[in-house]
Design a protein around this motif. Structure first.
Motif, PDB file in Angstrom:
ATOM      1  N   PHE A   1       5.027   1.125   0.055  1.00 47.49           N
ATOM      2  CA  PHE A   1       4.692   0.838  -0.678  1.00 47.49           C
ATOM      3  C   PHE A   1       4.985  -0.439  -1.257  1.00 47.49           C
ATOM      4  CE2 PHE A   1       0.876  -0.722  -3.154  1.00 47.49           C
ATOM      5  CZ  PHE A   1       0.681  -1.619  -2.875  1.00 47.49           C
ATOM      6  N   GLY A   2       5.929   0.457  -2.954  1.00 50.94           N
ATOM      7  CA  GLY A   2       6.352  -0.344  -3.823  1.00 50.94           C
ATOM      8  C   GLY A   2       7.122  -1.402  -3.292  1.00 50.94           C
ATOM      9  N   GLY A   3       8.213  -0.387  -2.779  1.00 54.53           N
ATOM     10  CA  GLY A   3       9.074  -1.378  -2.587  1.00 54.53           C
ATOM     11  C   GLY A   3       9.203  -2.888  -1.535  1.00 54.53           C
ATOM     12  N   ALA A   4       8.156  -2.404  -0.287  1.00 50.79           N
ATOM     13  CA  ALA A   4       8.278  -3.288   0.865  1.00 50.79           C
ATOM     14  C   ALA A   4       6.902  -5.059  -0.931  1.00 50.79           C
ATOM     15  CB  ALA A   4       6.512  -3.015   1.306  1.00 50.79           C
ATOM     16  N   GLY A   5       6.131  -4.439  -1.482  1.00 45.45           N
ATOM     17  CA  GLY A   5       5.303  -5.277  -2.323  1.00 45.45           C
ATOM     18  C   GLY A   5       6.318  -6.501  -2.887  1.00 45.45           C
ATOM     19  N   ILE A   6       7.196  -5.394  -3.840  1.00 45.65           N
ATOM     20  CA  ILE A   6       8.093  -6.866  -4.371  1.00 45.65           C
ATOM     21  C   ILE A   6       9.173  -7.429  -3.716  1.00 45.65           C
ATOM     22  CG2 ILE A   6      10.256  -5.781  -5.731  1.00 45.65           C
ATOM     23  CD1 ILE A   6       9.162  -2.897  -6.466  1.00 45.65           C
ATOM     24  N   MET A   7       9.913  -7.041  -2.165  1.00 47.12           N
ATOM     25  CA  MET A   7      10.139  -7.878  -1.457  1.00 47.12           C
ATOM     26  C   MET A   7       9.162  -8.603  -0.794  1.00 47.12           C
ATOM     27  SD  MET A   7      12.505  -5.336   0.349  1.00 47.12           S
ATOM     28  CE  MET A   7      13.202  -5.814   1.854  1.00 47.12           C
ATOM     29  N   LEU A   8       8.216  -8.692  -0.799  1.00 52.43           N
ATOM     30  CA  LEU A   8       7.029  -9.453   0.001  1.00 52.43           C
ATOM     31  C   LEU A   8       7.167 -10.925  -0.701  1.00 52.43           C
ATOM     32  CD1 LEU A   8       5.637  -7.417   1.805  1.00 52.43           C
ATOM     33  CD2 LEU A   8       7.094  -9.298   2.665  1.00 52.43           C
ATOM     34  N   THR A   9       7.524 -10.170  -2.382  1.00 47.60           N
ATOM     35  CA  THR A   9       6.334 -10.597  -3.688  1.00 47.60           C
ATOM     36  C   THR A   9       7.687 -11.110  -3.735  1.00 47.60           C
ATOM     37  OG1 THR A   9       4.774  -9.280  -4.341  1.00 47.60           O
ATOM     38  CG2 THR A   9       6.004 -11.125  -5.623  1.00 47.60           C
ATOM     39  N   LYS A  10       9.027 -11.264  -3.746  1.00 44.38           N
ATOM     40  CA  LYS A  10       9.986 -12.714  -3.896  1.00 44.38           C
ATOM     41  C   LYS A  10      10.276 -12.995  -3.257  1.00 44.38           C
ATOM     42  CE  LYS A  10      11.872  -9.117  -7.816  1.00 44.38           C
ATOM     43  NZ  LYS A  10      12.392  -9.686  -9.533  1.00 44.38           N
ATOM     44  N   TYR A  11      10.365 -12.424  -2.050  1.00 48.62           N
ATOM     45  CA  TYR A  11      10.784 -13.845  -1.176  1.00 48.62           C
ATOM     46  C   TYR A  11       9.734 -14.182   0.055  1.00 48.62           C
ATOM     47  CZ  TYR A  11      14.918 -10.888  -2.482  1.00 48.62           C
ATOM     48  OH  TYR A  11      16.081 -10.288  -3.290  1.00 48.62           O
ATOM     49  N   THR A  12       8.289 -14.318  -0.259  1.00 40.69           N
ATOM     50  CA  THR A  12       7.569 -14.748   1.446  1.00 40.69           C
ATOM     51  C   THR A  12       7.188 -15.866   0.069  1.00 40.69           C
ATOM     52  OG1 THR A  12       6.007 -13.012   0.816  1.00 40.69           O
ATOM     53  CG2 THR A  12       7.758 -13.223   2.500  1.00 40.69           C
ATOM     54  N   GLU A  13       5.806 -16.335   0.660  1.00 37.27           N
ATOM     55  CA  GLU A  13       4.819 -17.737  -0.173  1.00 37.27           C
ATOM     56  C   GLU A  13       3.381 -17.007   0.738  1.00 37.27           C
ATOM     57  OE1 GLU A  13       5.730 -19.740  -2.298  1.00 37.27           O
ATOM     58  OE2 GLU A  13       8.371 -19.212  -2.385  1.00 37.27           O
ATOM     59  N   LEU A  14       3.098 -15.506   0.804  1.00 37.91           N
ATOM     60  CA  LEU A  14       2.147 -15.168   1.314  1.00 37.91           C
ATOM     61  C   LEU A  14       0.986 -14.773  -0.118  1.00 37.91           C
ATOM     62  CD1 LEU A  14       3.183 -12.576   3.418  1.00 37.91           C
ATOM     63  CD2 LEU A  14       2.360 -14.709   4.033  1.00 37.91           C
ATOM     64  N   THR A  15       0.333 -14.576   0.352  1.00 38.84           N
ATOM     65  CA  THR A  15      -0.959 -14.611  -0.567  1.00 38.84           C
ATOM     66  C   THR A  15      -1.061 -12.778  -1.376  1.00 38.84           C
ATOM     67  OG1 THR A  15      -2.690 -13.915   0.640  1.00 38.84           O
ATOM     68  CG2 THR A  15      -2.035 -16.178   0.762  1.00 38.84           C
ATOM     69  N   THR A  16      -1.636 -12.316  -2.305  1.00 32.99           N
ATOM     70  CA  THR A  16      -1.156 -11.963  -2.857  1.00 32.99           C
ATOM     71  C   THR A  16      -2.235 -10.956  -1.419  1.00 32.99           C
ATOM     72  OG1 THR A  16      -1.913 -12.657  -4.669  1.00 32.99           O
ATOM     73  CG2 THR A  16      -2.110  -9.989  -4.734  1.00 32.99           C
ATOM     74  N   GLY A  17      -3.191 -10.998  -0.507  1.00 33.89           N
ATOM     75  CA  GLY A  17      -3.658 -10.313   0.374  1.00 33.89           C
ATOM     76  C   GLY A  17      -2.959 -10.095   0.746  1.00 33.89           C
TER      77      GLY A  17
END
Length: 177
Positions: A54-70
């Motif tokens: 969960f933590g690792g995927a969240g970090i990667m999604l935050t840094k490398y995508t333009e998706l919303t927080t939800g």
């Protein structure tokens, strides 16, 4: 939100290191403490793996995508669930099945097939070899039917009395009867 992801990732990694290094000590210290959580899926390895993913995927999604927080949270939770399921069925469940004990109770031998290794007199004792799991075990035995049983004869354990197997011939010997 990124702080939560980093906390989960770091906490999961620390938990993994601590359980590898101090696993036996923690296991004996906490023995039976969490037995009320009898659901197999709530295994610490599965939970820690899910939190770490969960933590690792969240970090990667935050840094490398333009998706919303939800969307980050939803995809991180889904990744954690998928990896937790894979860890459970790919590692935890097979390891539970592989933990076979070589211990047995002598009472469990009733009904087992064995071979006479030391001849059994009609009245007296000999020895029988019985296969248990992947190995063989030797036991003092007596003839249930009060017959002489030579070495090599296949027998069945009828019952166990005072630590002595009482056996009966499984097959009739050729040339008799």
């Amino acid at each position: 939100m990124e702080a939560l992801y980093w906390g989960c990732l770091i906490g999961g990694v620390i938990f993994a290191i601590v359980t590898v290094v101090l696993g036996d000590i923690l296991s004996s210290a906490l023995d039976g403490l969490l037995d009320f959580l009898s659901v197999d899926f709530l295994n610490p390895v599965v939970i820690a793996g899910g939190i770490t993913v969960f933590g690792g995927a969240g970090i990667m999604l935050t840094k490398y995508t333009e998706l919303t927080t939800g969307a980050h949270v939803t995809l991180s939770v889904l990744a954690a669930i998928v990896i937790s399921i894979l860890v459970y069925f790919g590692y935890v469940k097979p390891m539970e099945n592989s933990e076979n004990s070589t211990g047995f109770s002598i009472k469990e031998l009733a009904g087992r097939i064995g071979v006479v290794t030391v001849p059994l007199p009609a009245e007296g004792y000999g020895e029988v070899m019985v296969k248990i799991g992947a190995g063989n075990t030797m036991h003092i035995a007596s003839s249930f039917d009060h017959q002489n049983l030579p070495a090599g004869v296949r027998v069945v354990v009828v019952d166990v009395v005072e630590g002595v197997l009482r056996v009966s011939e499984l097959e009739e010997r050729i040339g008799e009867g």
